[in-house]
Design a protein around this motif. Sequence first.
Motif, PDB file in Angstrom:
ATOM      1  N   ARG A   1      18.955  19.576  23.790  1.00 39.77           N
ATOM      2  CA  ARG A   1      19.779  20.487  24.578  1.00 39.77           C
ATOM      3  C   ARG A   1      18.949  21.559  25.270  1.00 39.77           C
ATOM      4  NH1 ARG A   1      24.076  18.172  25.676  1.00 39.77           N
ATOM      5  NH2 ARG A   1      25.519  19.927  25.502  1.00 39.77           N
ATOM      6  N   ILE A   2      17.606  21.431  25.119  1.00 40.93           N
ATOM      7  CA  ILE A   2      16.702  22.411  25.736  1.00 40.93           C
ATOM      8  C   ILE A   2      15.669  21.652  26.566  1.00 40.93           C
ATOM      9  CG2 ILE A   2      15.133  24.343  25.351  1.00 40.93           C
ATOM     10  CD1 ILE A   2      16.354  24.626  22.546  1.00 40.93           C
ATOM     11  N   GLY A   3      15.829  21.659  27.884  1.00 41.06           N
ATOM     12  CA  GLY A   3      14.846  21.009  28.760  1.00 41.06           C
ATOM     13  C   GLY A   3      13.689  21.955  29.051  1.00 41.06           C
ATOM     14  N   MET A   4      12.542  21.379  29.433  1.00 42.49           N
ATOM     15  CA  MET A   4      11.374  22.217  29.736  1.00 42.49           C
ATOM     16  C   MET A   4      10.566  21.611  30.872  1.00 42.49           C
ATOM     17  SD  MET A   4       8.671  23.900  27.073  1.00 42.49           S
ATOM     18  CE  MET A   4       7.584  25.238  27.597  1.00 42.49           C
ATOM     19  N   ILE A   5      10.156  22.464  31.820  1.00 41.44           N
ATOM     20  CA  ILE A   5       9.260  22.017  32.884  1.00 41.44           C
ATOM     21  C   ILE A   5       8.000  22.878  32.852  1.00 41.44           C
ATOM     22  CG2 ILE A   5      11.090  21.093  34.330  1.00 41.44           C
ATOM     23  CD1 ILE A   5      10.999  23.558  36.029  1.00 41.44           C
ATOM     24  N   PHE A   6       6.892  22.289  33.297  1.00 38.69           N
ATOM     25  CA  PHE A   6       5.577  22.885  33.111  1.00 38.69           C
ATOM     26  C   PHE A   6       4.871  23.136  34.448  1.00 38.69           C
ATOM     27  CE2 PHE A   6       6.743  20.143  29.598  1.00 38.69           C
ATOM     28  CZ  PHE A   6       6.489  20.920  28.467  1.00 38.69           C
TER      29      PHE A   6
ATOM     30  N   ASN B   1      19.819   3.380  33.644  1.00 47.80           N
ATOM     31  CA  ASN B   1      19.632   3.198  35.087  1.00 47.80           C
ATOM     32  C   ASN B   1      20.517   4.136  35.902  1.00 47.80           C
ATOM     33  OD1 ASN B   1      18.376   1.343  37.280  1.00 47.80           O
ATOM     34  ND2 ASN B   1      20.552   1.427  37.806  1.00 47.80           N
ATOM     35  N   ASP B   2      21.818   4.182  35.562  1.00 47.25           N
ATOM     36  CA  ASP B   2      22.743   5.037  36.307  1.00 47.25           C
ATOM     37  C   ASP B   2      22.375   6.507  36.188  1.00 47.25           C
ATOM     38  OD1 ASP B   2      24.145   2.849  37.153  1.00 47.25           O
ATOM     39  OD2 ASP B   2      25.814   3.087  35.746  1.00 47.25           O
ATOM     40  N   ARG B   3      21.956   6.912  34.984  1.00 50.35           N
ATOM     41  CA  ARG B   3      21.611   8.323  34.779  1.00 50.35           C
ATOM     42  C   ARG B   3      20.368   8.700  35.581  1.00 50.35           C
ATOM     43  NH1 ARG B   3      22.960  13.348  34.707  1.00 50.35           N
ATOM     44  NH2 ARG B   3      21.767  14.670  33.291  1.00 50.35           N
ATOM     45  N   VAL B   4      19.384   7.838  35.607  1.00 48.30           N
ATOM     46  CA  VAL B   4      18.168   8.130  36.371  1.00 48.30           C
ATOM     47  C   VAL B   4      18.485   8.201  37.862  1.00 48.30           C
ATOM     48  CG1 VAL B   4      15.864   7.338  37.008  1.00 48.30           C
ATOM     49  CG2 VAL B   4      16.621   7.144  34.638  1.00 48.30           C
ATOM     50  N   GLU B   5      19.291   7.285  38.358  1.00 48.15           N
ATOM     51  CA  GLU B   5      19.672   7.297  39.771  1.00 48.15           C
ATOM     52  C   GLU B   5      20.404   8.598  40.121  1.00 48.15           C
ATOM     53  OE1 GLU B   5      18.703   5.283  41.970  1.00 48.15           O
ATOM     54  OE2 GLU B   5      18.195   3.409  40.962  1.00 48.15           O
ATOM     55  N   GLN B   6      21.263   9.043  39.220  1.00 40.61           N
ATOM     56  CA  GLN B   6      21.999  10.296  39.420  1.00 40.61           C
ATOM     57  C   GLN B   6      21.040  11.480  39.500  1.00 40.61           C
ATOM     58  OE1 GLN B   6      24.269  11.641  35.998  1.00 40.61           O
ATOM     59  NE2 GLN B   6      25.886  12.469  37.326  1.00 40.61           N
ATOM     60  N   LEU B   7      20.046  11.496  38.616  1.00 43.57           N
ATOM     61  CA  LEU B   7      19.065  12.587  38.584  1.00 43.57           C
ATOM     62  C   LEU B   7      18.172  12.581  39.821  1.00 43.57           C
ATOM     63  CD1 LEU B   7      18.174  12.252  34.815  1.00 43.57           C
ATOM     64  CD2 LEU B   7      19.160  14.301  35.858  1.00 43.57           C
ATOM     65  N   LEU B   8      17.769  11.397  40.264  1.00 41.63           N
ATOM     66  CA  LEU B   8      16.943  11.293  41.471  1.00 41.63           C
ATOM     67  C   LEU B   8      17.668  11.837  42.691  1.00 41.63           C
ATOM     68  CD1 LEU B   8      15.343   7.761  40.952  1.00 41.63           C
ATOM     69  CD2 LEU B   8      14.127   9.943  41.019  1.00 41.63           C
ATOM     70  N   GLU B   9      18.972  11.551  42.760  1.00 45.12           N
ATOM     71  CA  GLU B   9      19.766  12.074  43.874  1.00 45.12           C
ATOM     72  C   GLU B   9      19.870  13.599  43.785  1.00 45.12           C
ATOM     73  OE1 GLU B   9      24.215  11.598  45.899  1.00 45.12           O
ATOM     74  OE2 GLU B   9      23.595  10.255  44.279  1.00 45.12           O
TER      75      GLU B   9
ATOM     76  N   ALA C   1      13.545  16.883  32.760  1.00 49.57           N
ATOM     77  CA  ALA C   1      14.029  17.930  31.854  1.00 49.57           C
ATOM     78  C   ALA C   1      15.560  17.959  31.774  1.00 49.57           C
ATOM     79  CB  ALA C   1      13.506  19.286  32.319  1.00 49.57           C
ATOM     80  N   LEU C   2      16.224  17.499  32.847  1.00 51.04           N
ATOM     81  CA  LEU C   2      17.685  17.511  32.888  1.00 51.04           C
ATOM     82  C   LEU C   2      18.306  16.220  32.351  1.00 51.04           C
ATOM     83  CD1 LEU C   2      18.282  19.027  36.454  1.00 51.04           C
ATOM     84  CD2 LEU C   2      18.434  20.219  34.260  1.00 51.04           C
ATOM     85  N   ALA C   3      17.482  15.264  32.002  1.00 45.98           N
ATOM     86  CA  ALA C   3      17.956  13.914  31.682  1.00 45.98           C
ATOM     87  C   ALA C   3      19.035  13.896  30.601  1.00 45.98           C
ATOM     88  CB  ALA C   3      16.782  13.025  31.265  1.00 45.98           C
ATOM     89  N   ASN C   4      18.865  14.716  29.567  1.00 45.19           N
ATOM     90  CA  ASN C   4      19.791  14.675  28.439  1.00 45.19           C
ATOM     91  C   ASN C   4      20.840  15.786  28.463  1.00 45.19           C
ATOM     92  OD1 ASN C   4      18.714  12.351  26.839  1.00 45.19           O
ATOM     93  ND2 ASN C   4      16.857  13.601  26.909  1.00 45.19           N
ATOM     94  N   ASN C   5      21.167  16.236  29.683  1.00 44.03           N
ATOM     95  CA  ASN C   5      22.203  17.256  29.877  1.00 44.03           C
ATOM     96  C   ASN C   5      21.984  18.504  29.023  1.00 44.03           C
ATOM     97  OD1 ASN C   5      24.021  15.817  31.751  1.00 44.03           O
ATOM     98  ND2 ASN C   5      24.280  14.406  30.031  1.00 44.03           N
ATOM     99  N   PRO C   6      20.841  19.140  29.171  1.00 45.23           N
ATOM    100  CA  PRO C   6      20.565  20.335  28.354  1.00 45.23           C
ATOM    101  C   PRO C   6      21.438  21.512  28.764  1.00 45.23           C
ATOM    102  CG  PRO C   6      18.905  20.132  30.055  1.00 45.23           C
ATOM    103  CD  PRO C   6      19.757  18.893  30.142  1.00 45.23           C
TER     104      PRO C   6
END
Length: 337
Positions: free
Chosen positions: A83-88, A118-126, A154-159
């Motif tokens: 639930r905690i995403g991180m970018i560096f 697959n659907d989740r990654v496509e959603q994130l790419l958009e 970082a957003l992949a798991n809906n943080p």
Amino acid sequence: MITINNLSKVYRTKKGEIKGVDNVSLTINEGEIYGIVGYSGAGKSSLVRCINLLERPTTGNITVDGVDLTTLKSEELRQARLRIGMIFQHFNLVSQKTVFENIAFSLKAARVPASKINDRVEQLLEMVGLSDKRDVYPGQLSGGQKQRVGIARALANNPKVLLCDEATSALDPTTTKSILKLLKKINRELNITIVLITHEMDVVKEICHRMAIMQGGRVVEEGKVYDIFASPKEELTREFIESVISFELPETILKKVSGTLVKVVFKGEVAGESVVSDTIQKFAINGNFLHGSIDYIQEQPLGIFVMELTGGKAEIKKALDYIGKRTALVEVIRHGV
């Protein structure tokens, strides 16, 4: 959303103990963008790494969304970290994997069923504007594109929380603006709480609601970004603000100034009012603008002007009192000769 209580982090080295974080307490509200500012070695990165327990605090506790992370066992902590995403700063992408595979890696690590990846990654790419880079490798991307991949991952798991450790420091100014615009969009549309670590006041001014200034592992000043820019209390804070809004006058100009030199800060709607012209009409003084600007912080105007006032001492004092009642701050830089 995030409560940090009496947190300290001590590093033990061959030369002895070093306090990375020294008794810090902060509250970060749900849905806000919170900036933590400081020079290198101030303790800001140590603090943010304690928030998701990449660094375990020596003392104190961290509560995220009602859960005290310092009390969790390994599997519970792993679940909480989802639930905690991180970018560096340097993206931390796997060079041998495509953009799709880099983002999918976070979902696989969280044990998301393959049928949903697959659907989740496509959603994130958009969402991050990289749908056309799905099968490209990191080496073929610009710095800004790499950071967009990092954000998507970082957003992949809906943080509920996104930690950004110097996320724009490796980027040029134009790319930085585009990344900050994306973070604002994510904050607004997904209501994700963002904690942003930086040494760049431009970044804080652009997107943060509140901020803390760190030095030597401690928080030396904290509050709303607008209020801190309008009336900083600490010398370090003033130094950071002057890196963004400089009002240092050239010596050649100062030599010509014989009157009283003042700095005036206009907050909110007052920034658009005719305070100075009213003052000059009301009192037997003259005013000469030397430097100034109006900035917008969280869409609120903040005007800061440097001017010379000439006239009798009594009239100048009355004028300064009058301006002080109608503005946020009047500071005499130098009295007239």
